[in-house]
Design a protein around this motif. Structure first.
Motif: not given
Length: 620
Positions: A351, A353-355, A357-359, A387
């Motif tokens: 998770m 550095h990711r948001s 939506r990206q996940l 993030r």
């Protein structure tokens, strides 16, 4: 091996450049450490420091296999019900803070000696939070001592921490005989007892007392945000699913429940279309609430309480709302059973550095993100813009049957369960018995550590203590990759002459000093390195330097290796030096600068105790 190097450049110089860039990347932290290690390995191969045929030999190294087996066995202890047994006893500690600390730190020290120290902390972290809540204790006074105790306990046995395994294997490569399972015990036990005594009697006073930490129920008190919206006859939300509703306003608004005909359905399990008269129980800030009213025509039944206090405590479970007031009736909306859980983001989590939506948290993992806390404070920004960072505490909603697997895949550690029980006590005797047989096989030299522990891990899987999926999930991929990649790089430091150059520089600087002063210098360098890079990487890099120092002084190798084993696990100064420190960062509401206040005196005590005991047990 080194014929690909540019003409005129010494192999040791190239090795120093590669390691220098690697250490900078480790400290920078923007690229995860396992990827950094792989890049260092590949660069070493391209530059001729590591033969191409041996590039991936590290992944089959006994140290890597041993670490993997210990991780599986540790997860087996957890699934077999060890956590429930521990919680039952630890929660009897009472209200006195010193007694709570004694029980918590003492327990994690013992557990860390027989299982992975991060796994031991993971077992006790929810217990510590519950203890803090039940006795109105600031969790910031408990969690840092607990994390440091897990590091101290790992020093006591071969399998307690990866640096011990690495050092034992390194000794075997040089002398033909590894350190045994309890070779570390005399020093480790002395250090653990001294460190624990300091933490319990004095050290806890050096930790901050934070009132807004995650263990405080006010952090995720949804009373300040809980709102109920009604779907009117002309509302634009009519006929929309919850996913379509979110897409309409382009927000990841967590709908906790939908109430229809006096029956409440959890939001994660509601897949139908909204109808007139439905009531949505959700969390929304002012901006989100305005969008829901303006764009979708939803009308407010009950607004959030500006005081942050609801008429009923614990909004997750006891919130009540009036609905359909036009006919004079007051209808209670019970939000109990919405499957809410708090979890902390590990420093090896996918998770980071990711948001959301990206996940694709909802679609891929079946999880609704309700809230995020960082540094002891609930984040007020839009959920879609967050993030994630290591140490973040998340409030999530999802299906009980899928929650555990989803959290494990994402790399999150559940903290305070809300109407969830992860794992059931099962086959505890079998799990402990298999582990005991592996220990006996190691002590009697029937089998090497890697083989004995691997066999125990396989039996654990075959016996059903763990499913095969859980076994694979137990393998800490980033740590395995880090070790497998850095072992050949560490060997290249030795074969290129780099370790010998460093040792010669240290010997020249302290040529008039006794050998014990060199040991102190080695301890300090290794300890500082472990606070900015992974402790396993620190052990890999420092081991050849320690061997060169011992050779240069013409003294025994063992005290130098033991100094490295102890100092590489003394990552008490920063939250990034060890996973245990990172795991308590968010739940304890700590800041980066909080760690050294307790960590520095603890490091000095460890050094003051360890070096005399090492020299007594392994004379120069």
């Amino acid at each position: 091996m080194l014929d690909t190097l540019p003409v005129g450049i010494a192999p040791s110089t190239v090795a120093f450049v590669v390691l220098g860039v690697t250490l900078v990347a480790f400290m920078w932290g923007r690229v995860r450490y396992d990827l950094v290690a792989l890049c260092a390995l590949l660069a070493s191969v391209v530059l001729g420091l590591v033969p191409a045929a041996d590039a991936f030999a590290g992944f089959g190294h006994p140290a890597v296999i041993t670490v993997a087996a210990v991780l599986v066995l540790s997860r087996g202890f957890e699934r077999a019900g060890v956590v429930d047994l521990i919680a039952e006893q630890v929660l009897k500690a009472g209200e006195r803070l010193t007694l709570q600390l004694t029980v918590l730190v003492g327990t994690v020290v013992v557990l860390s000696g027989v299982m992975n120290n991060v796994g031991a902390l993971a077992l006790l972290l929810p217990v510590a939070l519950r203890l803090a809540r039940e006795h109105d204790t600031s969790s910031s006074l408990l969690l840092m001592p607990l994390a440091f105790g897990s590091l101290l306990g790992g020093l006591t046995t071969l399998i307690g921490t990866p640096p011990n395994i690495i050092i034992a294997s390194f000794r075997g490569n040089i002398t033909g005989e590894n350190f045994g399972l309890f070779s570390f015990f005399p020093v480790g036990a002395a250090v653990a007892l001294a460190g624990m005594g300091f933490i319990v009697l004095v050290g806890w006073r050096l930790t901050p007392r934070r009132a807004g930490q995650a263990a405080n129920s006010d952090m995720f008190d949804t009373a300040s945000y809980l709102v109920e919206l009604k779907v009117g006859e002309d509302a634009g939300a009519n006929g929309l699913t919850l996913q379509q509703l979110r897409e309409e306003i382009d927000e990841a608004v967590p709908v906790l429940a939908v109430v229809r005909d006096d029956k409440r359905r959890a939001g994660y399990a509601f897949y139908g279309a909204l109808e007139t008269g439905d009531i949505l129980l959700l969390e929304a800030n002012t901006d989100e609430l305005k969008q829901l009213e303006d764009k979708l025509g939803l009308s407010v039944v009950r607004e959030p309480d500006d005081t942050g206090k609801d008429s009923k405590p614990q909004a997750h479970q006891d919130a009540r709302a009036d609905a359909d007031k036009s006919d004079g009736r007051s209808r209670a909306v019970d939000t109990e059973g919405l499957q809410l859980v708090e979890a902390v983001v590990r420093n090896d989590s996918m998770m980071i550095h990711r948001s959301v939506r990206q996940l694709r948290l909802q679609h891929q993992f079946g999880l609704h993100l309700v809230a995020v806390a960082r540094d002891g404070t609930r984040l007020k920004q839009r959920l879609r813009d967050i993030r994630f960072q290591a140490g973040d505490v998340l409030l999530l909603q999802g299906s009980e049957s899928e929650m555990h697997e989803s959290l494990a895949t994402l790399g999150c550690l559940p903290l305070a369960n809300r109407e969830l029980t992860f794992g059931k006590p099962r086959k505890m005797a079998l799990s402990l018995g298999v582990f005991g047989l592996a220990i006996i096989a190691m002590l009697l030299d029937w089998l090497p550590a890697a083989v004995a522990l691997s066999a125990a891990a396989v039996v654990t899987l075959l016996a059903g203590v763990l499913t095969l999926r859980e076994g694979y999930q137990a393998l800490d991929g980033p740590v395995i990759v880090l070790l497998g990649a850095m072992l050949p790089v560490g060997k290249a430091l030795d074969s290129s002459g780099g370790a010998e150059l460093i040792a010669e520089s240290m010997l020249q600087a302290g040529s008039q000093w006794p050998a014990v002063v060199t040991l102190v210098g080695l301890f300090v360098v290794s300890m500082l390195l472990s606070n900015v890079v992974n402790n396993a990487a620190a052990a890999v890099l420092m081991a050849p330097i320690g061997a060169s120092l011992a050779n240069g002084l013409n003294v025994s190798l063992d005290p130098f290796l033991m100094v490295i084993a102890v100092s590489a696990s003394c990552a008490f100064l920063t939250p990034i030096g060890h996973q245990s420190n990172t795991l308590v960062l968010g739940p304890g509401g700590y800041r980066f600068g909080d760690y050294w206040k307790l960590g520095l005196p603890l490091s000095l005590i460890v050094m003051a105790v360890a070096i005399p005991v090492i020299l007594w047990r392994w004379p120069l």
